[in-house]
Design a protein around this motif. Structure first.
Motif, PDB file in Angstrom:
ATOM      1  N   HIS A  15      -8.040  -1.690  -6.169  1.00 37.69           N
ATOM      2  CA  HIS A  15      -6.834  -1.235  -6.869  1.00 37.69           C
ATOM      3  C   HIS A  15      -5.766  -2.329  -6.921  1.00 37.69           C
ATOM      4  O   HIS A  15      -4.586  -2.045  -7.106  1.00 37.69           O
ATOM      5  CB  HIS A  15      -6.298   0.033  -6.218  1.00 37.69           C
ATOM      6  N   GLY A  16      -6.203  -3.564  -6.733  1.00 37.44           N
ATOM      7  CA  GLY A  16      -5.307  -4.702  -6.897  1.00 37.44           C
ATOM      8  C   GLY A  16      -4.411  -5.022  -5.727  1.00 37.44           C
ATOM      9  O   GLY A  16      -3.491  -5.842  -5.855  1.00 37.44           O
ATOM     10  N   VAL A  17      -4.655  -4.412  -4.585  1.00 40.98           N
ATOM     11  CA  VAL A  17      -3.826  -4.708  -3.412  1.00 40.98           C
ATOM     12  C   VAL A  17      -4.286  -6.050  -2.842  1.00 40.98           C
ATOM     13  O   VAL A  17      -5.455  -6.208  -2.497  1.00 40.98           O
ATOM     14  CB  VAL A  17      -3.929  -3.600  -2.346  1.00 40.98           C
ATOM     15  N   PRO A  18      -3.380  -7.022  -2.770  1.00 40.83           N
ATOM     16  CA  PRO A  18      -3.771  -8.338  -2.260  1.00 40.83           C
ATOM     17  C   PRO A  18      -3.997  -8.312  -0.754  1.00 40.83           C
ATOM     18  O   PRO A  18      -3.355  -7.555  -0.028  1.00 40.83           O
ATOM     19  CB  PRO A  18      -2.573  -9.224  -2.616  1.00 40.83           C
ATOM     20  N   ALA A  76       0.817  -1.211   0.000  1.00 47.13           N
ATOM     21  CA  ALA A  76       0.000   0.000   0.000  1.00 47.13           C
ATOM     22  C   ALA A  76       0.852   1.263   0.000  1.00 47.13           C
ATOM     23  O   ALA A  76       0.498   2.258  -0.654  1.00 47.13           O
ATOM     24  CB  ALA A  76      -0.950  -0.006   1.191  1.00 47.13           C
ATOM     25  N   SER A  77       1.968   1.242   0.695  1.00 49.93           N
ATOM     26  CA  SER A  77       2.801   2.440   0.785  1.00 49.93           C
ATOM     27  C   SER A  77       3.540   2.734  -0.521  1.00 49.93           C
ATOM     28  O   SER A  77       4.078   3.827  -0.689  1.00 49.93           O
ATOM     29  CB  SER A  77       3.803   2.318   1.935  1.00 49.93           C
ATOM     30  N   ARG A  78       3.538   1.786  -1.453  1.00 46.76           N
ATOM     31  CA  ARG A  78       4.184   1.994  -2.751  1.00 46.76           C
ATOM     32  C   ARG A  78       3.188   2.362  -3.852  1.00 46.76           C
ATOM     33  O   ARG A  78       3.580   2.563  -5.006  1.00 46.76           O
ATOM     34  CB  ARG A  78       4.965   0.743  -3.150  1.00 46.76           C
ATOM     35  N   LEU A  79       1.911   2.445  -3.510  1.00 44.97           N
ATOM     36  CA  LEU A  79       0.912   2.794  -4.519  1.00 44.97           C
ATOM     37  C   LEU A  79       1.171   4.206  -5.047  1.00 44.97           C
ATOM     38  O   LEU A  79       1.597   5.085  -4.289  1.00 44.97           O
ATOM     39  CB  LEU A  79      -0.500   2.718  -3.923  1.00 44.97           C
ATOM     40  N   PRO A  80       0.885   4.418  -6.320  1.00 42.30           N
ATOM     41  CA  PRO A  80       1.064   5.769  -6.870  1.00 42.30           C
ATOM     42  C   PRO A  80       0.178   6.788  -6.144  1.00 42.30           C
ATOM     43  O   PRO A  80      -0.888   6.441  -5.625  1.00 42.30           O
ATOM     44  CB  PRO A  80       0.615   5.628  -8.332  1.00 42.30           C
ATOM     45  N   GLU A  81       0.618   8.025  -6.162  1.00 40.56           N
ATOM     46  CA  GLU A  81      -0.127   9.097  -5.497  1.00 40.56           C
ATOM     47  C   GLU A  81      -1.567   9.163  -6.004  1.00 40.56           C
ATOM     48  O   GLU A  81      -2.505   9.322  -5.219  1.00 40.56           O
ATOM     49  CB  GLU A  81       0.570  10.434  -5.711  1.00 40.56           C
ATOM     50  N   ARG A  82      -1.769   9.023  -7.303  1.00 43.02           N
ATOM     51  CA  ARG A  82      -3.132   9.113  -7.848  1.00 43.02           C
ATOM     52  C   ARG A  82      -4.010   7.962  -7.353  1.00 43.02           C
ATOM     53  O   ARG A  82      -5.205   8.135  -7.147  1.00 43.02           O
ATOM     54  CB  ARG A  82      -3.121   9.190  -9.370  1.00 43.02           C
ATOM     55  N   THR A  83      -3.418   6.799  -7.107  1.00 42.83           N
ATOM     56  CA  THR A  83      -4.175   5.668  -6.569  1.00 42.83           C
ATOM     57  C   THR A  83      -4.535   5.927  -5.113  1.00 42.83           C
ATOM     58  O   THR A  83      -5.663   5.671  -4.691  1.00 42.83           O
ATOM     59  CB  THR A  83      -3.382   4.358  -6.715  1.00 42.83           C
ATOM     60  N   LEU A  84      -3.588   6.442  -4.346  1.00 43.55           N
ATOM     61  CA  LEU A  84      -3.874   6.777  -2.953  1.00 43.55           C
ATOM     62  C   LEU A  84      -4.977   7.832  -2.870  1.00 43.55           C
ATOM     63  O   LEU A  84      -5.844   7.763  -2.004  1.00 43.55           O
ATOM     64  CB  LEU A  84      -2.603   7.248  -2.241  1.00 43.55           C
ATOM     65  N   ASP A  85      -4.958   8.783  -3.800  1.00 42.60           N
ATOM     66  CA  ASP A  85      -6.006   9.795  -3.818  1.00 42.60           C
ATOM     67  C   ASP A  85      -7.358   9.171  -4.194  1.00 42.60           C
ATOM     68  O   ASP A  85      -8.381   9.526  -3.622  1.00 42.60           O
ATOM     69  CB  ASP A  85      -5.652  10.925  -4.783  1.00 42.60           C
ATOM     70  N   ALA A  86      -7.349   8.236  -5.123  1.00 45.47           N
ATOM     71  CA  ALA A  86      -8.595   7.552  -5.501  1.00 45.47           C
ATOM     72  C   ALA A  86      -9.148   6.758  -4.320  1.00 45.47           C
ATOM     73  O   ALA A  86     -10.366   6.721  -4.099  1.00 45.47           O
ATOM     74  CB  ALA A  86      -8.351   6.633  -6.702  1.00 45.47           C
ATOM     75  N   ILE A  87      -8.270   6.143  -3.544  1.00 41.51           N
ATOM     76  CA  ILE A  87      -8.687   5.409  -2.347  1.00 41.51           C
ATOM     77  C   ILE A  87      -9.287   6.387  -1.337  1.00 41.51           C
ATOM     78  O   ILE A  87     -10.317   6.098  -0.723  1.00 41.51           O
ATOM     79  CB  ILE A  87      -7.503   4.617  -1.758  1.00 41.51           C
ATOM     80  N   ARG A  88      -8.660   7.523  -1.190  1.00 38.14           N
ATOM     81  CA  ARG A  88      -9.179   8.563  -0.283  1.00 38.14           C
ATOM     82  C   ARG A  88     -10.588   8.983  -0.698  1.00 38.14           C
ATOM     83  O   ARG A  88     -11.496   9.063   0.135  1.00 38.14           O
ATOM     84  CB  ARG A  88      -8.231   9.758  -0.327  1.00 38.14           C
ATOM     85  N   GLN A  89     -10.774   9.244  -1.984  1.00 39.46           N
ATOM     86  CA  GLN A  89     -12.085   9.674  -2.488  1.00 39.46           C
ATOM     87  C   GLN A  89     -13.122   8.564  -2.368  1.00 39.46           C
ATOM     88  O   GLN A  89     -14.272   8.812  -1.997  1.00 39.46           O
ATOM     89  CB  GLN A  89     -11.966  10.148  -3.943  1.00 39.46           C
ATOM     90  N   ALA A  90     -12.726   7.332  -2.679  1.00 37.92           N
ATOM     91  CA  ALA A  90     -13.652   6.195  -2.580  1.00 37.92           C
ATOM     92  C   ALA A  90     -14.084   5.971  -1.138  1.00 37.92           C
ATOM     93  O   ALA A  90     -15.254   5.663  -0.867  1.00 37.92           O
ATOM     94  CB  ALA A  90     -13.011   4.934  -3.156  1.00 37.92           C
TER      95      ALA A  90
END
Length: 129
Positions: free
Chosen positions: A113-116, A15-29
């Motif tokens: 986002h594919g995080v196992p 999770a800590s290696r996810l791209p910034e845009r993915t982390l932002d999408a997780i935040r919004q979701a």
């Protein structure tokens, strides 16, 4: 040796290696799910003080190299990433205390986002300590 279970450590690393845009999408979701009632913050299992401290340190250490990047993005990006990963880490750690629906609700923003996630059915008595 850390008291954080290996499956939580693995989640934090990914999770800590996810791209910034993915982390932002997780935040919004997550914000959307909270607003719609499909994500219930009160369902996040609590950890003992020592457990939470160990998890919090691990998450903060994992994001430390990216602090500047995430602070430069959306306001609150670093804080949100740390919070989202910590709360999901708590759900993974204590998943035996959750129903399958609660576990899915608390982890879905990452799995989308594919995080196992670790194996083991929530509420099945899987050891998580």
């Amino acid at each position: 040796m850390s008291m954080v279970p290996p499956e939580v450590t693995a989640f934090v690393a990914v999770a800590s290696r996810l791209p910034e845009r993915t982390l932002d999408a997780i935040r919004q979701a997550t914000a959307t799910a909270v607003a719609s009632g499909t994500y219930d913050d009160s369902a996040v299992p609590t950890l003992s003080a020592a457990e939470f401290s160990a998890l919090n340190k691990q998450v903060r250490d994992a994001f430390a190299p990216r602090a500047g990047e995430l602070r430069a993005g959306r306001p609150g990006g670093l804080r949100s990433a740390i919070s989202r990963v910590t709360r999901t880490g708590q759900a993974i750690w204590k998943r035996d205390r959750l129903t399958a629906d609660q576990y899915a609700s608390l982890t879905e923003t990452f799995t989308a986002h594919g995080v196992p996630l670790p194996s083991g059915v929530p509420g099945s008595g899987v050891s998580s300590s």
